[in-house]
Design an enzyme around this catalytic site. Structure first.
Site, mmCIF file in Angstrom:
data_model
loop_
_atom_site.group_PDB
_atom_site.id
_atom_site.type_symbol
_atom_site.label_atom_id
_atom_site.label_comp_id
_atom_site.label_asym_id
_atom_site.label_seq_id
_atom_site.Cartn_x
_atom_site.Cartn_y
_atom_site.Cartn_z
ATOM 1 C CG ASP A 1 118.459 -14.272 64.683
ATOM 2 O OD1 ASP A 1 117.343 -14.657 64.297
ATOM 3 O OD2 ASP A 1 119.403 -14.070 63.910
ATOM 4 N NE ARG B 1 127.989 -13.973 50.658
ATOM 5 C CZ ARG B 1 128.939 -13.122 50.267
ATOM 6 N NH1 ARG B 1 129.050 -11.955 50.859
ATOM 7 N NH2 ARG B 1 129.767 -13.440 49.297
ATOM 8 N N GLY B 2 127.698 -14.519 56.404
ATOM 9 C CA GLY B 2 126.868 -13.933 57.434
ATOM 10 C C GLY B 2 126.437 -12.527 57.074
ATOM 11 C CG ASN B 3 123.181 -10.754 59.102
ATOM 12 O OD1 ASN B 3 122.621 -11.177 58.098
ATOM 13 N ND2 ASN B 3 122.702 -10.955 60.310
ATOM 14 C CG PHE B 4 128.427 -8.207 60.516
ATOM 15 C CD1 PHE B 4 128.212 -6.849 60.674
ATOM 16 C CD2 PHE B 4 127.721 -9.082 61.329
ATOM 17 C CE1 PHE B 4 127.320 -6.371 61.620
ATOM 18 C CE2 PHE B 4 126.832 -8.614 62.277
ATOM 19 C CZ PHE B 4 126.626 -7.258 62.420
ATOM 20 N N GLY B 5 129.878 -10.507 56.641
ATOM 21 C CA GLY B 5 130.931 -10.930 55.721
ATOM 22 C C GLY B 5 130.971 -12.444 55.602
ATOM 23 C CD GLU B 6 132.879 -12.672 52.104
ATOM 24 O OE1 GLU B 6 133.651 -12.053 52.874
ATOM 25 O OE2 GLU B 6 132.192 -12.108 51.230
#
Length: 822
Positions: free
Chosen positions: A683, A569-574
């Site tokens: 990052d 899972r990332g910051n914007f979705g799966e």
């Protein structure tokens, strides 16, 4: 009495759909009726006009012009022509007025039926997922973890030998950590389900039904005005017709939009069917540890995960709050626009505002959904924050059993731990990756020959691109592509010949495609034949195909992918595993949540725009993007070894220092390449690097990256998403990012590597870390770290950016250290 109070049950939804279907059939009948009236009035007016023309042929001129009969007849024929014009005008007024408005009303009513059905289904699915499926899954996992913990506890208590007891203790600690962490997830899930349940039955569903009733009543009011206008235009002056029209006008006047659905509600209304709200299942605690139901567990095993969860929930809450603010602004703007247009619109033109009213109701419903999400996250944040504030600056409470064991630790072990991360801290930093989940991949697909693939999968098929764009794509004589004709359901073969683009419509007859001569069952077979035989497209033109012009290599269709299971899972979705249908290439698919605002979706695609330009063995490779429909995907190579941080925590114990040097050398090589391209990663951390099955490291996660010509990027907007413990001081203080700030982060990456995945500054908060670094504090040398590497770390952590080495220097130094190391 209204839809929101009487029709909240599934039965109410069913009768609402039946009512909408019945009303649409009624409106269609009205439209056919009015269309027939327009047709009959036109025909009648035409007949009267034809009669007048016949009389003007001279039949009346046989009588003397002074004859009263002749004059009367002339007046009659003249008035008949006037009546013809009047009736024709009435017919045109009916067609452009009531009939046109009724057609628009029907389209809006059909759209309302579709929108309501979709929104109701979405609300039910989200309630079922949050309230039932997610909770049941968490409960099932809870029971399994409780059993494992109880079993590990018994083995630990039964172990007699020191070696067996230590091994049993490790297993028991791991099971406790997993149980406590999952207990917290279950508590948060129950709280979210409770809030969702409350919002669904008190706000979301009633709001949807209230909006539906408002729009239906508005449509009833508009229909009343359409009928009144129809009757006014079509009314004639004869007494009999006037009487009939008076009756019809009275019937139309009896329409009262606010009372239109009262009888329907009295007949079909029912009490709301609200299922019981979810509560904490205390039976889950019977086999496990004596935990408090509904209370978060905050102790030395869970303090880090609770802090991380709070950070994650706070970030999500900020996004949700921003979403609420945007939707509130949208609702306010739509309400103001609607008020302004109502003031400037004639009452009989209200049908023109119906589309905007539906948009407003959808915006209000979206605002309620956003408020529900915000409330759930707010409740979770309060649970986490209250627990951490109650702890204060002190140490988290120990687990009782581990506290007893800690007292028995020998003094020699305590001395051995001096100056190093405590054993428990190392255990906590490693334990998250001990049971790393293995994900499965979708099975290989049977490959299809290129010529047998459907048209939309052909590289030379460009879809419905504008004709003007074709001229830019065709460069050399014989270049060709196939496109869909704009505005027509036909395909066009466009070829550059003698310096001019030529366009040939592909004929389709009896399921065969051809230009001239032989037909083929598909367009790819036709193109393959023309290419292989070099046959002219037409005898007259003499045009021959030479080279296909492919579409943008980065553009993929959603149908080109076979998605596997979720792997992250990332910051914007799966993030999912997957395969390309074309050649079975394994891929990782990042998805973007459909509910995100457009600016966040643009940030999501920023990673793809950057990676399009790069090709390096230590940079994760972009394969394509899917932007034709929602959800948006970024498709990248699948690096099956997983992220570097988990790799260090699970495999670090068996890795040699030389292997670690090779892997950080890979990272330095990738960053040297980015530095040469003026790309600032922003990052860089072990969690954002991937490891192949052959232990090759690749830089990944370019979601925060920026390309600047001068190599310096000035950020704004605060530190909400900044990884403070990895970020250089000048970036934290002034928002100034550069390759030098990436070098600082690389130093932290080196420390993570040689501490085998430990968390930097483990006992400091973000603010305490900033103060510690500003005062000159730095991380200590990890136990496995060679002295030369630690000196390189210290150079990376120079306070002044200009005193830090470049990535080229870092790469050369690491290569030299690796060659010297045995």
């Amino acid at each position: 009495m209204g839809f929101s109070s009487e029709l909240c049950s599934p039965q109410g939804h069913g009768v609402l759909q039946q009512m909408q279907e019945a009303e649409l059939r009624l409106l269609e009948g009205m439209r056919k009726w009015m269309a027939q009236r327009v047709k009959s009035d036109r025909e009648y007016a035409g007949l009267l006009h034809h009669m007048s023309l016949q009389d003007s042929g001279g039949q009346s001129r046989a009588i003397s012009p002074d004859s009263p009969i002749s004059q009367s007849w002339a007046e009659i024929t003249s008035q008949t022509e006037g009546l013809s014009r009047l009736l024709r005008q009435h017919a045109e007024d009916l067609n452009s007025g009531p009939l046109s408005k009724l057609s628009l009303l029907i389209r809006e009513r059909q759209q309302l039926r579709k929108t309501y059905s979709e929104q109701w289904q979405q609300l039910q699915q989200e309630l079922t997922k949050t309230h039932s499926q997610d909770i049941e899954k968490l409960k099932s996992q809870y029971r399994a973890l409780a059993r494992d913990s109880a079993q590990a506890k018994r083995k630990y208590q039964e172990a007699s030998k020191d070696k067996d007891r230590d091994k049993a203790k490790d297993k028991y600690v791991r099971s406790l950590w997993k149980l406590f962490a999952h207990h917290n997830r279950y508590v948060l899930g129950v709280r979210a389900a409770q809030l969702h349940h409350q919002h669904h039955h008190q706000l979301l569903l009633p709001g949807l039904l209230r909006s539906l009733q408002d729009l239906h009543e508005e449509m009833a009011c508009i229909l009343k005005e359409i009928l009144q206008e129809y009757l006014e235009i079509s009314s004639l002056v004869q007494d009999e017709v006037v009487a009939i029209h008076r009756e019809m006008a009275a019937a139309a006047a009896r329409i009262q939009p606010e009372a239109e659905y009262q009888g329907f509600l009295r007949q079909y209304g029912s009490a709301p069917d609200v299922p019981p709200c979810v509560t904490f299942d205390e039976s889950l605690l019977e086999e496990g540890e004596p935990l408090e139901p509904g209370e978060l567990q905050l102790n030395e095993l869970t303090v880090e995960s609770v802090q991380h969860t709070l950070t994650s929930v706070t970030d999500e809450l900020a996004v949700a709050t921003e979403m609420v603010f945007r939707r509130q602004e949208m609702v306010t703007q739509l309400q103001q626009e609607l008020r302004n247009e109502e003031e400037n619109t004639h009452p009989r033109e209200r049908v023109q505002l119906l589309g905007k009213r539906q948009v407003l109701q959808e915006a209000l419903q979206g605002l309620q959904v956003a408020l529900c999400s915000q409330a759930k996250l707010q409740a979770q944040q309060e649970l986490l924050q209250t627990k951490l504030e109650h702890l204060g600056p002190g140490e988290p409470p120990p687990v009782l059993l581990l506290q007893d064991d800690r007292h028995s630790t020998s003094s020699s072990e305590q001395e051995r731990e001096g100056g190093r991360t405590p054993t428990l801290e190392i255990l906590k930093s490693h334990i998250s990756g001990i049971f790393r989940p293995k994900f499965s991949l979708p099975p290989p697909l049977q490959l299809i020959p290129e010529v047998q693939k459907p048209l939309h999968e052909q590289l030379w098929y460009h879809g419905a691109i504008p004709r003007a764009e074709v001229a830019e794509l065709l460069v050399h004589s014989g270049d060709f592509l196939v496109r869909e004709s704009q505005g027509k359901q036909e395909y066009v073969l466009s070829v550059l010949w003698d310096g001019l683009p030529r366009h040939f419509i592909i004929q389709s007859l009896d399921n065969l495609y051809r230009l001239e001569g032989e037909g083929f069952p598909s367009i790819p077979l036709l193109i393959d034949h023309l290419l292989s035989t070099q046959q002219p497209l037409t005898k007259k033109s003499g045009v021959v195909l030479h080279r296909a012009v492919p579409k943008d290599k980065w553009v993929l269709n959603h149908e080109d992918l076979v998605l596997g299971e979720q792997i992250g899972r990332g910051n914007f979705g799966e993030v999912f595993s997957g395969r390309l249908r074309a050649d079975n290439t394994l891929v990782a698919v990042k998805s973007c949540r459909e509910t995100l605002p457009p600016d966040l979706k643009a940030k999501f695609l920023q990673e793809a725009r950057i990676l399009k330009q790069y090709s390096h063995p230590n940079i994760v490779r972009l394969i394509g993007v899917c932007t034709q429909k929602q959800p948006i995907y970024i498709v990248m190579e699948l690096v099956q070894g997983g992220d570097f941080l988990t790799f260090l925590r699970t495999e670090g114990a068996r890795l040699r220092v030389k292997t670690l040097l090779q892997m950080v050398g890979d990272a330095a090589a990738g960053m040297e390449y980015l530095e040469s391209k003026c790309c600032i990663h922003r990052d860089l951390a072990a969690r954002n690097c991937l490891v192949t099955e052959k232990n090759v490291l690749k830089i990944s996660d370019f979601g925060m990256s920026r390309e600047e010509a001068d190599g310096v990027y000035a950020a704004s907007g605060g530190l909400r998403q900044v990884p403070v413990k990895w970020t250089a001081p000048e970036a934290l203080n002034y928002g100034r990012y550069s390759s030098e700030s990436d070098v600082w982060s690389f130093g932290i990456l080196l420390w993570e590597t040689f501490s085998l995945g430990a968390s930097p500054y483990p006992n400091l908060s973000n603010q305490q870390t900033r103060e510690f670094v500003e005062k000159g504090g730095r991380l200590p040398c990890p136990e496995l770290c060679p002295d030369a590497v630690f000196r390189l770390m210290e150079q990376c952590w120079a306070y002044e950016p200009g005193q830090r080495p470049s990535f080229s220097t870092i790469y050369q130094e690491l290569q030299s250290i690796r060659k010297r190391h045995r």
